[in-house]
Write an enzyme that holds these catalytic residues in place. Structure first.
Site, PDB file in Angstrom:
ATOM      1  N   TRP A 155      16.674  -1.711  39.756  1.00  9.53           N
ATOM      2  CA  TRP A 155      17.365  -1.703  40.522  1.00  9.53           C
ATOM      3  C   TRP A 155      17.366  -0.479  40.596  1.00  9.53           C
ATOM      4  O   TRP A 155      17.727   0.245  42.396  1.00  9.53           O
ATOM      5  CB  TRP A 155      18.838  -1.768  40.590  1.00  9.53           C
ATOM      6  CG  TRP A 155      19.535  -1.416  39.574  1.00  9.53           C
ATOM      7  CD1 TRP A 155      19.907  -2.055  38.014  1.00  9.53           C
ATOM      8  CD2 TRP A 155      20.312  -0.534  39.331  1.00  9.53           C
ATOM      9  NE1 TRP A 155      20.848  -1.662  36.894  1.00  9.53           N
ATOM     10  CE2 TRP A 155      21.117  -0.334  37.987  1.00  9.53           C
ATOM     11  CE3 TRP A 155      21.042   0.647  40.305  1.00  9.53           C
ATOM     12  CZ2 TRP A 155      21.647   0.505  37.780  1.00  9.53           C
ATOM     13  CZ3 TRP A 155      21.861   1.566  40.163  1.00  9.53           C
ATOM     14  CH2 TRP A 155      22.099   1.786  39.072  1.00  9.53           C
ATOM     15  N   ARG A 164       4.886   1.441  41.620  1.00  7.65           N
ATOM     16  CA  ARG A 164       4.450   2.633  40.313  1.00  7.65           C
ATOM     17  C   ARG A 164       3.532   1.677  40.004  1.00  7.65           C
ATOM     18  O   ARG A 164       2.862   2.338  38.664  1.00  7.65           O
ATOM     19  CB  ARG A 164       5.256   3.337  39.825  1.00  7.65           C
ATOM     20  CG  ARG A 164       5.138   4.472  39.070  1.00  7.65           C
ATOM     21  CD  ARG A 164       5.767   5.007  38.503  1.00  7.65           C
ATOM     22  NE  ARG A 164       7.231   4.724  37.063  1.00  7.65           N
ATOM     23  CZ  ARG A 164       7.752   5.301  37.056  1.00  7.65           C
ATOM     24  NH1 ARG A 164       8.272   6.233  37.727  1.00  7.65           N
ATOM     25  NH2 ARG A 164       8.858   5.268  35.998  1.00  7.65           N
ATOM     26  N   PRO A 180      11.495  -8.119  40.866  1.00  9.94           N
ATOM     27  CA  PRO A 180      12.474  -6.827  40.732  1.00  9.94           C
ATOM     28  C   PRO A 180      14.481  -7.225  40.093  1.00  9.94           C
ATOM     29  O   PRO A 180      14.211  -8.746  40.095  1.00  9.94           O
ATOM     30  CB  PRO A 180      12.520  -7.137  42.512  1.00  9.94           C
ATOM     31  CG  PRO A 180      12.130  -8.465  43.121  1.00  9.94           C
ATOM     32  CD  PRO A 180      11.486  -9.500  42.309  1.00  9.94           C
ATOM     33  N   GLY A 233      13.190  -0.148  32.410  1.00  9.98           N
ATOM     34  CA  GLY A 233      14.774  -0.880  32.664  1.00  9.98           C
ATOM     35  C   GLY A 233      15.449  -0.235  31.482  1.00  9.98           C
ATOM     36  O   GLY A 233      14.549   0.981  30.729  1.00  9.98           O
ATOM     37  N   GLU A 255       8.841   1.854  30.406  1.00 10.33           N
ATOM     38  CA  GLU A 255       8.996   2.443  30.602  1.00 10.33           C
ATOM     39  C   GLU A 255      11.128   2.565  30.860  1.00 10.33           C
ATOM     40  O   GLU A 255      12.373   1.794  31.100  1.00 10.33           O
ATOM     41  CB  GLU A 255       8.917   2.793  32.381  1.00 10.33           C
ATOM     42  CG  GLU A 255       7.705   3.155  32.215  1.00 10.33           C
ATOM     43  CD  GLU A 255       7.593   4.786  31.951  1.00 10.33           C
ATOM     44  OE1 GLU A 255       8.303   5.578  31.800  1.00 10.33           O
ATOM     45  OE2 GLU A 255       5.930   5.107  31.960  1.00 10.33           O
ATOM     46  N   LEU A 256      12.021   3.079  29.813  1.00 12.35           N
ATOM     47  CA  LEU A 256      12.928   2.523  28.765  1.00 12.35           C
ATOM     48  C   LEU A 256      14.400   3.518  29.591  1.00 12.35           C
ATOM     49  O   LEU A 256      14.086   4.465  30.324  1.00 12.35           O
ATOM     50  CB  LEU A 256      12.957   2.342  27.623  1.00 12.35           C
ATOM     51  CG  LEU A 256      12.001   1.384  27.689  1.00 12.35           C
ATOM     52  CD1 LEU A 256      11.854   0.978  25.734  1.00 12.35           C
ATOM     53  CD2 LEU A 256      12.266  -0.017  28.147  1.00 12.35           C
ATOM     54  N   ARG A 283      20.436  14.092  41.360  1.00 14.46           N
ATOM     55  CA  ARG A 283      19.096  12.815  42.240  1.00 14.46           C
ATOM     56  C   ARG A 283      19.552  11.273  42.558  1.00 14.46           C
ATOM     57  O   ARG A 283      19.831  10.887  41.486  1.00 14.46           O
ATOM     58  CB  ARG A 283      17.977  12.802  41.559  1.00 14.46           C
ATOM     59  CG  ARG A 283      16.508  12.071  42.965  1.00 14.46           C
ATOM     60  CD  ARG A 283      15.417  12.946  42.410  1.00 14.46           C
ATOM     61  NE  ARG A 283      14.702  12.432  40.865  1.00 14.46           N
ATOM     62  CZ  ARG A 283      13.774  11.577  40.993  1.00 14.46           C
ATOM     63  NH1 ARG A 283      12.881  11.280  42.335  1.00 14.46           N
ATOM     64  NH2 ARG A 283      13.432  11.143  39.731  1.00 14.46           N
ATOM     65  N   CYS A 289      16.856   7.549  35.146  1.00 18.87           N
ATOM     66  CA  CYS A 289      16.475   7.564  34.077  1.00 18.87           C
ATOM     67  C   CYS A 289      15.663   9.246  33.577  1.00 18.87           C
ATOM     68  O   CYS A 289      16.448   9.479  31.931  1.00 18.87           O
ATOM     69  CB  CYS A 289      15.047   6.723  33.744  1.00 18.87           C
ATOM     70  SG  CYS A 289      14.004   6.569  34.799  1.00 18.87           S
ATOM     71  N   GLU A 386      23.502   6.734  28.457  1.00 19.71           N
ATOM     72  CA  GLU A 386      23.784   7.059  29.571  1.00 19.71           C
ATOM     73  C   GLU A 386      24.477   7.138  30.083  1.00 19.71           C
ATOM     74  O   GLU A 386      24.767   5.616  30.557  1.00 19.71           O
ATOM     75  CB  GLU A 386      22.483   6.178  29.755  1.00 19.71           C
ATOM     76  CG  GLU A 386      20.883   6.756  30.207  1.00 19.71           C
ATOM     77  CD  GLU A 386      19.324   5.534  30.209  1.00 19.71           C
ATOM     78  OE1 GLU A 386      19.883   4.125  30.350  1.00 19.71           O
ATOM     79  OE2 GLU A 386      19.275   6.189  31.401  1.00 19.71           O
ATOM     80  N   SER A 446       9.046  14.240  38.984  1.00 17.71           N
ATOM     81  CA  SER A 446       8.095  12.915  38.760  1.00 17.71           C
ATOM     82  C   SER A 446       6.755  12.807  39.970  1.00 17.71           C
ATOM     83  O   SER A 446       7.128  13.302  41.646  1.00 17.71           O
ATOM     84  CB  SER A 446       8.930  12.026  39.479  1.00 17.71           C
ATOM     85  OG  SER A 446      10.029  11.642  38.465  1.00 17.71           O
TER      86      SER A 446
HETATM   87  P1  NAD Z   1      17.971  -3.182  33.269  1.00 20.68           P
HETATM   88  O1  NAD Z   1      17.425  -3.433  31.596  1.00 20.68           O
HETATM   89  O2  NAD Z   1      18.963  -3.593  32.922  1.00 20.68           O
HETATM   90  O3  NAD Z   1      16.797  -4.238  33.626  1.00 20.68           O
HETATM   91  C1  NAD Z   1      16.137  -4.246  34.312  1.00 20.68           C
HETATM   92  C2  NAD Z   1      15.070  -5.614  34.765  1.00 20.68           C
HETATM   93  O4  NAD Z   1      15.056  -6.334  33.939  1.00 20.68           O
HETATM   94  C3  NAD Z   1      15.658  -6.064  35.683  1.00 20.68           C
HETATM   95  O5  NAD Z   1      14.770  -6.711  36.772  1.00 20.68           O
HETATM   96  C4  NAD Z   1      16.318  -7.193  35.076  1.00 20.68           C
HETATM   97  O6  NAD Z   1      16.681  -8.121  35.416  1.00 20.68           O
HETATM   98  C5  NAD Z   1      15.440  -7.192  34.484  1.00 20.68           C
HETATM   99  N1  NAD Z   1      15.675  -8.628  32.997  1.00 20.68           N
HETATM  100  C6  NAD Z   1      17.127  -8.363  32.786  1.00 20.68           C
HETATM  101  N2  NAD Z   1      17.282  -9.227  31.162  1.00 20.68           N
HETATM  102  C7  NAD Z   1      16.559  -9.715  30.487  1.00 20.68           C
HETATM  103  C8  NAD Z   1      15.298 -10.286  29.893  1.00 20.68           C
HETATM  104  N3  NAD Z   1      16.122 -10.445  29.223  1.00 20.68           N
HETATM  105  N4  NAD Z   1      14.214 -10.799  30.242  1.00 20.68           N
HETATM  106  C9  NAD Z   1      13.367  -9.978  30.925  1.00 20.68           C
HETATM  107  N5  NAD Z   1      13.969  -8.865  32.318  1.00 20.68           N
HETATM  108  C10 NAD Z   1      15.305  -9.244  31.827  1.00 20.68           C
HETATM  109  O7  NAD Z   1      18.388  -2.167  33.309  1.00 20.68           O
HETATM  110  P2  NAD Z   1      18.466  -1.568  34.591  1.00 20.68           P
HETATM  111  O8  NAD Z   1      20.181  -1.915  34.646  1.00 20.68           O
HETATM  112  O9  NAD Z   1      18.124  -2.043  35.951  1.00 20.68           O
HETATM  113  O10 NAD Z   1      18.023  -0.208  34.856  1.00 20.68           O
HETATM  114  C11 NAD Z   1      18.522   1.417  34.372  1.00 20.68           C
HETATM  115  C12 NAD Z   1      17.601   1.558  33.578  1.00 20.68           C
HETATM  116  O11 NAD Z   1      16.751   1.078  33.677  1.00 20.68           O
HETATM  117  C13 NAD Z   1      18.823   2.557  33.224  1.00 20.68           C
HETATM  118  O12 NAD Z   1      18.365   2.561  31.879  1.00 20.68           O
HETATM  119  C14 NAD Z   1      17.176   3.141  33.475  1.00 20.68           C
HETATM  120  O13 NAD Z   1      16.994   4.917  32.812  1.00 20.68           O
HETATM  121  C15 NAD Z   1      16.069   2.823  32.936  1.00 20.68           C
HETATM  122  N6  NAD Z   1      14.979   2.893  33.560  1.00 20.68           N
HETATM  123  C16 NAD Z   1      14.004   4.008  33.146  1.00 20.68           C
HETATM  124  C17 NAD Z   1      12.796   4.612  34.075  1.00 20.68           C
HETATM  125  C18 NAD Z   1      11.495   5.143  33.738  1.00 20.68           C
HETATM  126  O14 NAD Z   1      10.782   4.841  33.840  1.00 20.68           O
HETATM  127  N7  NAD Z   1      11.528   5.520  32.246  1.00 20.68           N
HETATM  128  C19 NAD Z   1      12.929   4.501  35.329  1.00 20.68           C
HETATM  129  C20 NAD Z   1      13.937   3.893  36.137  1.00 20.68           C
HETATM  130  C21 NAD Z   1      15.058   2.914  35.354  1.00 20.68           C
END
Ligand code: NAD
Length: 482
Positions: A155, A164, A180, A233, A255-256, A283, A289, A386, A446
Site C-alpha cells: 500500500w 514497476r 494490489p 511487501g 522486494e521486501l 518521503r 522500504c 522497520e 530510486s
Molecule cells: P505486506 O507484506 O503486509 O503486504 C504486501 C502485499 O501482500 C499486499 O498486497 C497484501 O495483501 C499481500 N499479502 C499479505 N499476506 C499475503 C499472503 N499470505 N499471500 C499473498 N499475499 C499476501 O506489506 P505491506 O504492509 O502492504 O507493505 C509494507 C512492506 O512492504 C514493508 O515491509 C516495506 O518495507 C515493504 N516494501 C518493500 C519495497 C521494496 O522495494 N523492497 C517497496 C515497498 C514496500
C-alpha cells in the site's frame, strides 16, 4: 478531486472487462486523514482468481508474439496517459494512502517513468551467439517471456509498485494478474483503466482485489500455467510466499522490508546531510522500504546534526494529505500508528531522550508527530524493526569500523545512506555495507533506470534498469553447428 473519488471500483478487471466478483461482499477503502470511507472495491474469491488466470492464459500467446516495437509503443502510450492524468492519480494516492499531495505527485511521476523506461527496454531484449570453448558447437542464447505472472503489491506506493512490475512484465511479453494491497486498491484500478485506453489487449493485465490475499494468491500459484511471482511487501509475507512458490518451483522476485542505516561522518557537508536525512526519512512520512531507519552520527558532528534535524522535523506541517501545504500526512491506518507509538515508547523506556515529537497527534485520522530521539539504546526495538513512520532515532559512533558493524547488524540489506566529503572513504565503505543500494551523499536513490533491490532478507532480484526486464524473461540456449 471529485472525479477521482467517484470512480466505481466494485468490479474486478479481468479479460479487459469490468467483471462482477463471485461474492457480493465489498471492501471499504478508508481515507487515513479523515477515517471516512471514500470507496468500495470488489472482494475476489478463489473462483475469480481462476478466471483471472484463464484470461491471462488466453491472452498470453498473442501478447508474446506481438512485435517488440508494438509492445513498446503501447507502453509508451501508458506513460503518456499517466502523465496526462497525473494530477488525478496523485489525488487518488493521497486520498487512499494519506501521503502528502507533494509526495503523491512524486510517486506518480516515478510510476509513469517505468512505462517510459520499459517501452525502451522492450526493443532491447538481446541474446547472443558464440562458439563453444571446445569449438564443436555454436551457443545461441535467446530470451523468451517467462509466462503468466502474479504481481502482488503493498500500500505504500500504490501506483509505482504496480507499474514497476507491470511495465517490465509487458515489455518482456508476459501477461499478468495484479493483486494490489487492500488499503490502497483504487489507484491500481485507475491505472488498469489507463492501460486499456492505451491499447493493452484484453487479458494482458488483470487486476483483482481481495480481503483473502493468502487464499487468492495460493489459488493462482497452484495453477501450473503461472510461472512467475513478483512480490513487494514485508519480509514476513515474502517468506510465506517463497515457501508456497516452492510447491511448483515458481520463479520469484522479492522486494521486501528494509532497515536502512544513515551514516553521517564528521567531515560531512552538514547542510547536505540534513537535506538528505529529511528526504530519506520523511518521503511518504517514513512509510517507505527505503526510509532511513537508524541514524549513526559521528561524535563531532552529532550535537549539531541532532539539533538541526529536530528543528526541521518539528517544523513540518502535519495535516490531511490532500491539503496543499501538508508536508507530513497520516500513517496508513490505526495499526500503523499503534506500532510506531509502541516502538517510541520502548525506546523511551530503554533510556532514549526525545528532542521533538514522541506523541500521537490528537485529531481525527491516523497521525503521529515527526519525532527525533537521541541516546537510543542498542537494544531498542526501533533499531531492529522497520519503523515505517516519521521517527528518527540517532546513535553516536566514534570510529568507522564501529559504524559499519552497527549498520550491518541486521537481517535486512536494502539500502544504506552515507554522508562524507571524502569520496574514497565513501566508496570504500560502500563496498563494506551489506546492502543492495547505497545513497552516497544522497537521500534518495530510486530511479527506474537503476537496479532497485536488496540483499540478505530484503529480497531477491532487481526492479528497474535492464535487470528489471530480465526478471520476466527466461534464457533459452540452443546448441547447434553448421
Ligand atoms: P505486506 O507484506 O503486509 O503486504 C504486501 C502485499 O501482500 C499486499 O498486497 C497484501 O495483501 C499481500 N499479502 C499479505 N499476506 C499475503 C499472503 N499470505 N499471500 C499473498 N499475499 C499476501 O506489506 P505491506 O504492509 O502492504 O507493505 C509494507 C512492506 O512492504 C514493508 O515491509 C516495506 O518495507 C515493504 N516494501 C518493500 C519495497 C521494496 O522495494 N523492497 C517497496 C515497498 C514496500
Amino acid at each position: 478531486m471529485a472525479e477521482a473519488q467517484n470512480i466505481s471500483m466494485t468490479h474486478l478487471f479481468i479479460g479487459g472487462e469490468w467483471q462482477q466478483a463471485s461474492s457480493d461482499s465489498l471492501i471499504d477503502v478508508v481515507n487515513p486523514s479523515t477515517e471516512e470511507i471514500i470507496g468500495r472495491v470488489a472482494n475476489a474469491t478463489t473462483a475469480d482468481a481462476q478466471r483471472a488466470v484463464e484470461a491471462a492464459a488466453a491472452a498470453a500467446p498473442a501478447w508474446a508474439a506481438t512485435p517488440p516495437r508494438k509492445r513498446s509503443e503501447i507502453l509508451r502510450r501508458c506513460y503518456e496517459l499517466m502523465v496526462r492524468d497525473s494530477e488525478k492519480i496523485a489525488e487518488l494516492i493521497s486520498l487512499e494512502n494519506g501521503k502528502s499531495l507533494n509526495d503523491a505527485r512524486g510517486e506518480t511521476a516515478y510510476a509513469a517513468e517505468f512505462f517510459r523506461w520499459f517501452a525502451e527496454e522492450a526493443v532491447r531484449i538481446n541474446g547472443d551467439i558464440s562458439r563453444s570453448p571446445s569449438g564443436l558447437a555454436r551457443t545461441i542464447v535467446q530470451y523468451e517471456p517467462i509466462g503468466i505472472s502474479l504481481l502482488v503489491t503493498p500500500w505504500n506506493f500504490p501506483a509505482a509498485m504496480a507499474t514497476r512490475k507491470i511495465a517490465p512484465a509487458l515489455a518482456a511479453g508476459c501477461t499478468c494478474i495484479l493483486k494490489p494491497a487492500t488499503d490502497t486498491p483504487l489507484t491500481a484500478y485507475f491505472v488498469a483503466r489507463l492501460l486499456a485506453e492505451a491499447g493493452v489487449p484484453a487479458g494482458v493485465v488483470n487486476v483483482i482485489t481481495t480481503s483473502t490475499a493468502g487464499k487468492v494468491s495460493n489459488a493462482i500459484l497452484d495453477d501450473s500455467r503461472v510461472r512467475k511471482l513478483s512480490f513487494t511487501g514485508s519480509t514476513e509475507v515474502g517468506r510465506v510466499l517463497l515457501r508456497k512458490a516452492a510447491d511448483s518451483v515458481i520463479n520469484c522476485s522479492m522486494e521486501l522490508g528494509g532497515n536502512a542505516p544513515f551514516l553521517v561522518f564528521d567531515d560531512a557537508d552538514i547542510e547536505l546531510a540534513i537535506e538528505g536525512a529529511m528526504v530519506a526519512k520523511m518521503r511518504n512520512g517514513g512509510e517507505a522500504c527505503t526510509a532511513a531507519n537508524r541514524f549513526y552520527v559521528q561524535r563531532g558532528i552529532a550535537p549539531e546534526f541532532s539539533r538541526r534535524l529536530a528543528e526541521r522535523m518539528g517544523a513540518l506541517v502535519v495535516d490531511d494529505g490532500v491539503n496543499p501545504g501538508t508536508q507530513c500526512g497520516p500513517l496508513v491506518n490505526a495499526g500503523a500508528v499503534d506500532k510506531v507509538a509502541s516502538l517510541v515508547d520502548d525506546a523511551r523506556k530503554k533510556g532514549a531522550r526525545i528532542l521533538v515529537g514522541g506523541e500521537r497527534v490528537k485529531r481525527k485520522g491516523h497521525f503521529y508527530q515527526p519525532t527525533v530521539l537521541v541516546d537510543v539504546s542498542p537494544d531498542a526495538d526501533l533499531l531492529k524493526e522497520e519503523i515505517f513512520g516519521p521517527v528518527a532515532p540517532i546513535v553516536v559512533f566514534d570510529h568507522e569500523d564501529e559504524a559499519i558493524a552497527q549498520a550491518n547488524d541486521t537481517e535486512y540489506g536494502l539500502i544504506a545512506y552515507m554522508f562524507t566529503r571524502d569520496l574514497a572513504r565513501g566508496l570504500r565503505i560502500s563496498e563494506r555495507l551489506e546492502s543492495g543500494m547505497i545513497g552516497l551523499n544522497r537521500g534518495v536513490v530510486s530511479d527506474p533506470a537503476a537496479p532497485f533491490g536488496g540483499v540478505k532478507q530484503s529480497g531477491l532480484g532487481r526492479e528497474g534498469a535492464h535487470h528489471g526486464i530480465l526478471e520476466f524473461l527466461e534464457a533459452k540456449y540452443i546448441s547447434t553447428n553448421w
